[in-house]
Design a protein around this motif. Structure first.
Motif, PDB file in Angstrom:
ATOM      1  N   GLY A  73       2.674  56.995  46.647  1.00 47.40           N
ATOM      2  CA  GLY A  73       2.242  55.700  46.126  1.00 47.40           C
ATOM      3  C   GLY A  73       3.356  54.679  46.162  1.00 47.40           C
ATOM      4  O   GLY A  73       3.163  53.543  46.609  1.00 47.40           O
ATOM      5  N   HIS A 111      -3.458  43.015  41.785  1.00 48.09           N
ATOM      6  CA  HIS A 111      -2.432  43.303  42.773  1.00 48.09           C
ATOM      7  C   HIS A 111      -1.639  42.028  43.106  1.00 48.09           C
ATOM      8  O   HIS A 111      -0.410  42.048  43.158  1.00 48.09           O
ATOM      9  CB  HIS A 111      -3.057  43.900  44.035  1.00 48.09           C
ATOM     10  CG  HIS A 111      -2.051  44.298  45.060  1.00 48.09           C
ATOM     11  ND1 HIS A 111      -1.313  45.455  44.954  1.00 48.09           N
ATOM     12  CD2 HIS A 111      -1.639  43.681  46.191  1.00 48.09           C
ATOM     13  CE1 HIS A 111      -0.491  45.537  45.987  1.00 48.09           C
ATOM     14  NE2 HIS A 111      -0.676  44.478  46.751  1.00 48.09           N
ATOM     15  N   ASP A 169       3.404  46.024  51.412  1.00 49.77           N
ATOM     16  CA  ASP A 169       3.775  44.744  50.811  1.00 49.77           C
ATOM     17  C   ASP A 169       5.046  44.178  51.435  1.00 49.77           C
ATOM     18  O   ASP A 169       5.158  42.961  51.593  1.00 49.77           O
ATOM     19  CB  ASP A 169       3.941  44.876  49.295  1.00 49.77           C
ATOM     20  CG  ASP A 169       4.175  43.507  48.685  1.00 49.77           C
ATOM     21  OD1 ASP A 169       3.222  42.704  48.661  1.00 49.77           O
ATOM     22  OD2 ASP A 169       5.331  43.231  48.278  1.00 49.77           O
ATOM     23  N   GLY A 191       3.119  51.134  42.657  1.00 46.21           N
ATOM     24  CA  GLY A 191       2.532  52.195  43.483  1.00 46.21           C
ATOM     25  C   GLY A 191       2.782  53.582  42.920  1.00 46.21           C
ATOM     26  O   GLY A 191       1.916  54.449  42.980  1.00 46.21           O
ATOM     27  N   TYR A 196       2.716  51.870  49.238  1.00 47.46           N
ATOM     28  CA  TYR A 196       2.349  50.538  48.763  1.00 47.46           C
ATOM     29  C   TYR A 196       3.464  49.530  48.995  1.00 47.46           C
ATOM     30  O   TYR A 196       3.218  48.392  49.382  1.00 47.46           O
ATOM     31  CB  TYR A 196       1.945  50.569  47.293  1.00 47.46           C
ATOM     32  CG  TYR A 196       0.528  51.035  47.094  1.00 47.46           C
ATOM     33  CD1 TYR A 196      -0.532  50.169  47.269  1.00 47.46           C
ATOM     34  CD2 TYR A 196       0.245  52.356  46.771  1.00 47.46           C
ATOM     35  CE1 TYR A 196      -1.836  50.598  47.122  1.00 47.46           C
ATOM     36  CE2 TYR A 196      -1.057  52.798  46.619  1.00 47.46           C
ATOM     37  CZ  TYR A 196      -2.099  51.913  46.795  1.00 47.46           C
ATOM     38  OH  TYR A 196      -3.384  52.335  46.661  1.00 47.46           O
ATOM     39  N   CYS A 197       4.714  49.929  48.779  1.00 43.93           N
ATOM     40  CA  CYS A 197       5.807  48.974  48.990  1.00 43.93           C
ATOM     41  C   CYS A 197       6.004  48.689  50.468  1.00 43.93           C
ATOM     42  O   CYS A 197       6.400  47.579  50.831  1.00 43.93           O
ATOM     43  CB  CYS A 197       7.090  49.427  48.318  1.00 43.93           C
ATOM     44  SG  CYS A 197       8.065  50.589  49.273  1.00 43.93           S
ATOM     45  N   SER A 230      -4.702  50.746  51.885  1.00 41.18           N
ATOM     46  CA  SER A 230      -4.308  49.686  50.954  1.00 41.18           C
ATOM     47  C   SER A 230      -3.012  49.006  51.380  1.00 41.18           C
ATOM     48  O   SER A 230      -2.829  47.812  51.127  1.00 41.18           O
ATOM     49  CB  SER A 230      -4.167  50.243  49.541  1.00 41.18           C
ATOM     50  OG  SER A 230      -5.435  50.614  49.057  1.00 41.18           O
ATOM     51  N   ALA A 231      -2.116  49.757  52.010  1.00 37.77           N
ATOM     52  CA  ALA A 231      -0.889  49.142  52.516  1.00 37.77           C
ATOM     53  C   ALA A 231      -1.227  48.122  53.602  1.00 37.77           C
ATOM     54  O   ALA A 231      -0.653  47.024  53.634  1.00 37.77           O
ATOM     55  CB  ALA A 231       0.063  50.207  53.065  1.00 37.77           C
ATOM     56  N   MET A 259       6.777  46.618  43.615  1.00 38.03           N
ATOM     57  CA  MET A 259       5.715  47.321  44.343  1.00 38.03           C
ATOM     58  C   MET A 259       5.943  48.833  44.362  1.00 38.03           C
ATOM     59  O   MET A 259       4.988  49.601  44.298  1.00 38.03           O
ATOM     60  CB  MET A 259       5.588  46.780  45.771  1.00 38.03           C
ATOM     61  CG  MET A 259       4.964  45.402  45.835  1.00 38.03           C
ATOM     62  SD  MET A 259       3.284  45.382  45.165  1.00 38.03           S
ATOM     63  CE  MET A 259       3.505  44.439  43.690  1.00 38.03           C
ATOM     64  N   ALA A 262      -4.058  54.915  50.161  1.00 36.24           N
ATOM     65  CA  ALA A 262      -2.802  54.164  50.048  1.00 36.24           C
ATOM     66  C   ALA A 262      -2.409  53.555  51.391  1.00 36.24           C
ATOM     67  O   ALA A 262      -1.951  52.412  51.443  1.00 36.24           O
ATOM     68  CB  ALA A 262      -1.692  55.056  49.514  1.00 36.24           C
ATOM     69  N   TYR A 273      -0.899  52.885  40.303  1.00 35.44           N
ATOM     70  CA  TYR A 273      -1.797  53.294  41.381  1.00 35.44           C
ATOM     71  C   TYR A 273      -1.818  54.806  41.564  1.00 35.44           C
ATOM     72  O   TYR A 273      -2.874  55.391  41.809  1.00 35.44           O
ATOM     73  CB  TYR A 273      -1.425  52.606  42.694  1.00 35.44           C
ATOM     74  CG  TYR A 273      -1.595  51.099  42.685  1.00 35.44           C
ATOM     75  CD1 TYR A 273      -2.325  50.445  41.692  1.00 35.44           C
ATOM     76  CD2 TYR A 273      -1.016  50.316  43.661  1.00 35.44           C
ATOM     77  CE1 TYR A 273      -2.474  49.075  41.687  1.00 35.44           C
ATOM     78  CE2 TYR A 273      -1.164  48.938  43.674  1.00 35.44           C
ATOM     79  CZ  TYR A 273      -1.894  48.316  42.688  1.00 35.44           C
ATOM     80  OH  TYR A 273      -2.040  46.948  42.695  1.00 35.44           O
TER      81      TYR A 273
END
Length: 169
Positions: free
Chosen positions: A19, A96, A27, A49, A23-24, A154-155, A45, A151, A53
């Motif tokens: 996560g 987010h 972003d 994450g 996620y980072c 989502s990224a 982030m 994830a 998340y």
């Protein structure tokens, strides 16, 4: 209610690491594209994450499985997909975007209405892609790997959400 009583809360090291990193990464790509990169945003982030998340998404996916356990076939597949879409709704997107904004500017410059408006239009435009992606994630990926698949998606969406601030503002 019966299904909720038997679900155990899941918050495991692999999801925490995945996560935070996944996620980072999404972003950071978005921040670089928009010339908005900052170490504070990167750390924010990673933290979101790896904590929020990594805790809520795998548990929601487990809940989806428990909620649709009695269904079969197309009905089950559609229910799982729609429940995933219900979770990743405009308020989730606004939250987010809020995490991104708090890492970049003073709180007094963050406007809730603006974030929700951007998130709403972002969500509407994205429904066809999200529907297909969530259908595949919920119905073709084993529960153990579902958070990671989500994830990664989502990224990619984090790039889109960050661009949404420019497009839908």
């Amino acid at each position: 209610m019966k299904n909720l009583m038997y679900l155990s809360l899941e918050y495991k090291k692999p999801n925490i690491i995945r996560g935070g990193l996944i996620y980072c990464t999404g972003d950071t790509i978005a921040a670089l594209l928009l010339s908005e990169f900052s170490v504070t945003r990167l750390i924010t982030m990673i933290a979101v994450g790896a904590t929020l998340y990594a805790l809520e998404i795998p548990n929601y996916f487990k809940w989806i499985d428990s909620k649709t356990d009695g269904s079969q076939g197309v009905k089950k597949s559609l229910m799982k997909t729609l429940l995933a879409l219900l979770y990743f709704n405009p308020l989730w997107i606004a939250r987010h975007l809020f995490f991104i904004k708090i890492s970049m500017m003073p709180w007094s410059e963050i406007y809730f209405y603006s974030l929700v408006s951007i998130a709403f239009y972002s969500f509407l435009v994205n429904i066809p892609i999200s529907f297909v992606a969530n259908f595949l994630i919920q119905n073709k990926v084993h529960l153990r790997w579902r958070f990671m698949a989500s994830a990664v998606f989502s990224a990619l969406m984090a790039i889109y959400y960050a661009m949404s601030v420019v497009w839908f503002n």
